[in-house]
Design a protein around this motif. Structure first.
Motif, PDB file in Angstrom:
ATOM      1  N   ARG A 142     -42.341 -92.639  34.666  1.00  0.00           N
ATOM      2  CA  ARG A 142     -41.694 -91.968  35.740  1.00  0.00           C
ATOM      3  C   ARG A 142     -41.376 -90.433  35.390  1.00  0.00           C
ATOM      4  NH1 ARG A 142     -37.928 -95.929  39.136  1.00  0.00           N
ATOM      5  NH2 ARG A 142     -37.285 -93.890  40.330  1.00  0.00           N
ATOM      6  N   PRO A 143     -41.444 -89.483  36.301  1.00  0.00           N
ATOM      7  CA  PRO A 143     -40.907 -88.118  35.792  1.00  0.00           C
ATOM      8  C   PRO A 143     -39.662 -87.747  36.541  1.00  0.00           C
ATOM      9  CG  PRO A 143     -43.155 -88.012  37.205  1.00  0.00           C
ATOM     10  CD  PRO A 143     -42.612 -89.341  37.184  1.00  0.00           C
ATOM     11  N   ASP A 144     -38.987 -88.567  37.279  1.00  0.00           N
ATOM     12  CA  ASP A 144     -38.182 -88.175  38.093  1.00  0.00           C
ATOM     13  C   ASP A 144     -36.688 -88.489  37.647  1.00  0.00           C
ATOM     14  OD1 ASP A 144     -38.771 -91.021  38.425  1.00  0.00           O
ATOM     15  OD2 ASP A 144     -37.403 -91.125  40.234  1.00  0.00           O
ATOM     16  N   LEU A 145     -36.559 -89.075  36.467  1.00  0.00           N
ATOM     17  CA  LEU A 145     -35.409 -89.489  35.957  1.00  0.00           C
ATOM     18  C   LEU A 145     -34.442 -88.382  35.146  1.00  0.00           C
ATOM     19  CD1 LEU A 145     -36.040 -93.094  34.303  1.00  0.00           C
ATOM     20  CD2 LEU A 145     -35.429 -92.434  36.479  1.00  0.00           C
ATOM     21  N   ALA A 146     -35.057 -87.336  34.661  1.00  0.00           N
ATOM     22  CA  ALA A 146     -34.591 -86.272  33.930  1.00  0.00           C
ATOM     23  C   ALA A 146     -34.464 -85.136  34.530  1.00  0.00           C
ATOM     24  CB  ALA A 146     -35.440 -86.003  32.698  1.00  0.00           C
ATOM     25  N   GLN A 147     -34.421 -85.227  35.889  1.00  0.00           N
ATOM     26  CA  GLN A 147     -34.363 -83.786  36.742  1.00  0.00           C
ATOM     27  C   GLN A 147     -33.207 -83.128  36.514  1.00  0.00           C
ATOM     28  OE1 GLN A 147     -36.281 -84.392  40.942  1.00  0.00           O
ATOM     29  NE2 GLN A 147     -36.074 -86.380  40.443  1.00  0.00           N
ATOM     30  N   LYS A 148     -32.055 -83.708  36.609  1.00  0.00           N
ATOM     31  CA  LYS A 148     -30.989 -83.118  36.519  1.00  0.00           C
ATOM     32  C   LYS A 148     -30.513 -82.516  35.122  1.00  0.00           C
ATOM     33  CE  LYS A 148     -25.722 -84.077  37.238  1.00  0.00           C
ATOM     34  NZ  LYS A 148     -24.702 -85.178  37.544  1.00  0.00           N
ATOM     35  N   SER A 149     -30.671 -83.332  34.112  1.00  0.00           N
ATOM     36  CA  SER A 149     -30.677 -82.692  32.748  1.00  0.00           C
ATOM     37  C   SER A 149     -31.676 -81.787  32.103  1.00  0.00           C
ATOM     38  CB  SER A 149     -30.411 -83.698  31.552  1.00  0.00           C
ATOM     39  OG  SER A 149     -31.914 -84.353  31.714  1.00  0.00           O
ATOM     40  N   ALA A 150     -32.965 -81.647  32.940  1.00  0.00           N
ATOM     41  CA  ALA A 150     -33.996 -80.824  32.659  1.00  0.00           C
ATOM     42  C   ALA A 150     -33.943 -79.563  33.363  1.00  0.00           C
ATOM     43  CB  ALA A 150     -35.214 -81.611  32.751  1.00  0.00           C
TER      44      ALA A 150
END
Length: 471
Positions: A142-150
């Motif tokens: 899933r590509p939604d977990l790293a939004q904050k850090s990325a």
């Protein structure tokens, strides 16, 4: 060359142990490292590298403790910047282990540092990939977990993942074996197979996200469709994996501190600790310490702890079946719950024998439920996942998934009685303990859940195959 997948069902997680000519590598190790140390000694091999595919969100890795015990360096992929000494691999960098090689393939998208490791055998042939959370069997990360850090949107991360899969993984030979970090049951994907090994060729044929005709826009839409909010503890686990954590042996020693019934009671009052009862639901409902929460060790224990307790720093007092103390502490530590301050010596029997106050849960059989219910005069709450409910449920039942209990509990009318069930009784007893701890007592829990209810004459919706719904 030897490759072993060490699969942990509770977390649906695969770690990998690889040996060649007296040297070894371990990929994505679990928190407790003694089994790996025992294996290394038994095989008389030296651990040369510890490879991490990314900063895991759903469990705490054993990389730090393992490195300290063996002096083996930890390897992360490009852009990783942990707060401890590591090797930050470059894209395409090659590492030698005995007679084999492991090549780092930077495959960002699930997270920006996500890296797939390609194993090249003694003959120089591409043999297998260890894909982490980039590629699963039947799904992708899933590509939604790293939004904050990325500092990227989930759409941008999904587009990045699309290109990683097509330029780094789908270009490999169809016979290359795929070893993912997770299987069915993990919250890191939405449509993972129960199989834990596959090949590139099989995934090109069966994995919806690897269709050769798929456009970037189609990939983004389909990968993001149906994602549920990640468990609250995910971010805390990432932080632990990135910044460091307590030694597991210290955590185990603290949790294994035995407390008499009186000492346990005093500790609960003085610390405000959460009382976590890991016994089976059938034992819990007959008697438990007031305010205790039941999450049975025999089920998906660690993920439910993480989803419902959320704060990994919560102090915890354990009530377990006698002999299950160490297992409970170990499985809590796998998801970062390191603050177990002791356990009830002698289990619940010691509390009862000391004459302390106890509580119970009103539980009835599915047959008794069928005899006394009158639809629509009675309210039924089905706490299974939405997909389970959609496939088949009691007519007029309300769907209130356990994972969202903190949202829907406030809508419960304490004056109105309701019946509650899950699939087999595990999740509904968790919900029952939470409800009663918060003062809601006007309900009846159904033993055996929908599996038992389905065998009665209670009116149900027509069955719909869940696998078809997922396609």
């Amino acid at each position: 060359m030897h490759i072993e997948q060490i699969y942990t069902g509770c977390l649906a997680q695969g770690a990998y142990y690889i040996t060649s000519n007296g040297e070894a590598a371990i990929i994505d190790p679990l928190r407790e490292i003694q089994p790996y140390l025992d294996r290394l000694q038994r095989d008389n091999v030296t651990l040369k590298y510890i490879f991490e595919t990314h900063f895991h969100a759903d469990f705490v890795s054993g990389h730090l403790d393992l490195s300290k015990k063996t002096n083996a360096p930890i390897v992360y992929g490009p852009t990783a910047n942990p707060e401890f000494e590591t090797i930050t691999a470059e894209d395409q960098q090659v590492f030698e282990i005995g007679n084999i090689k492991i090549k780092a393939l930077h495959t960002p998208g699930h997270t920006l540092e996500s890296t797939t490791y390609l194993l090249i055998d003694e003959n120089g042939k591409d043999h297998a990939i260890f894909s982490g959370d980039t590629l699963f069997i039947g799904d992708v990360g899933r590509p939604d977990l790293a939004q904050k850090s990325a500092t990227m949107t989930q759409e941008q991360l999904a587009a990045t993942l699309y290109h990683s899969l097509r330029t780094k993984i789908m270009t490999l030979g169809d016979d290359v074996v795929v070893y993912p970090a997770h299987g069915a049951g993990s919250a890191c994907g939405k449509n993972m197979s129960k199989e834990t090994v596959s090949t590139i060729g099989e995934q090109k044929e069966k994995n919806y996200a690897l269709r050769s005709s798929m456009t970037e826009a189609e990939f983004i839409t389909e990968v993001l469709d149906g994602l549920t909010p990640p468990p609250a503890y995910f971010g805390m686990n990432v932080a632990l994996n990135k910044s460091g954590y307590q030694n597991f042996e210290n955590i185990l020693n603290n949790g294994m501190r035995p407390l008499s019934a009186t000492e346990f009671e005093v500790a609960a009052e003085e610390t405000g600790a959460l009382i976590l009862d890991t016994r089976a639901s059938g034992d819990f409902c007959k008697g438990y310490i007031p305010q205790a929460i039941n999450i049975g060790i025999a089920g998906d224990f660690a993920p439910w702890v993480g989803a419902l307790i959320a704060d990994v720093n919560t102090p915890i007092l354990l009530v377990t079946e006698t002999g299950k103390e160490e297992e409970s502490i170990t499985r809590l530590s796998r998801v970062g719950f390191d603050n177990v301050i002791g356990h009830l010596e002698g289990g619940f029997d010691s509390w009862k024998n000391a004459g302390k106050e106890i509580d119970t849960v009103k539980r009835i059989s599915a047959e008794a439920f069928a005899n006394e219910i009158s639809i629509p005069d009675h309210t039924v709450i089905d706490i299974r996942k939405e997909g389970e409910y959609t496939a088949e449920h009691i007519e007029e039942a309300y769907n209130k998934p356990l994972a969202a209990i903190n949202d829907w509990i406030k809508d419960i009318n304490p004056q109105q009685h309701f019946y509650m069930h899950c699939a087999g009784g595990y999740r509904s007893m968790i919900a029952a303990s939470i409800l009663q701890a918060r003062g809601y007592r006007n309900f009846t829990e159904i033993e055996g859940g929908f599996n038992a209810i389905a065998k009665t004459g209670i009116p149900k919706t027509n069955f719909v195959c869940q696998s078809k719904m997922m396609k």
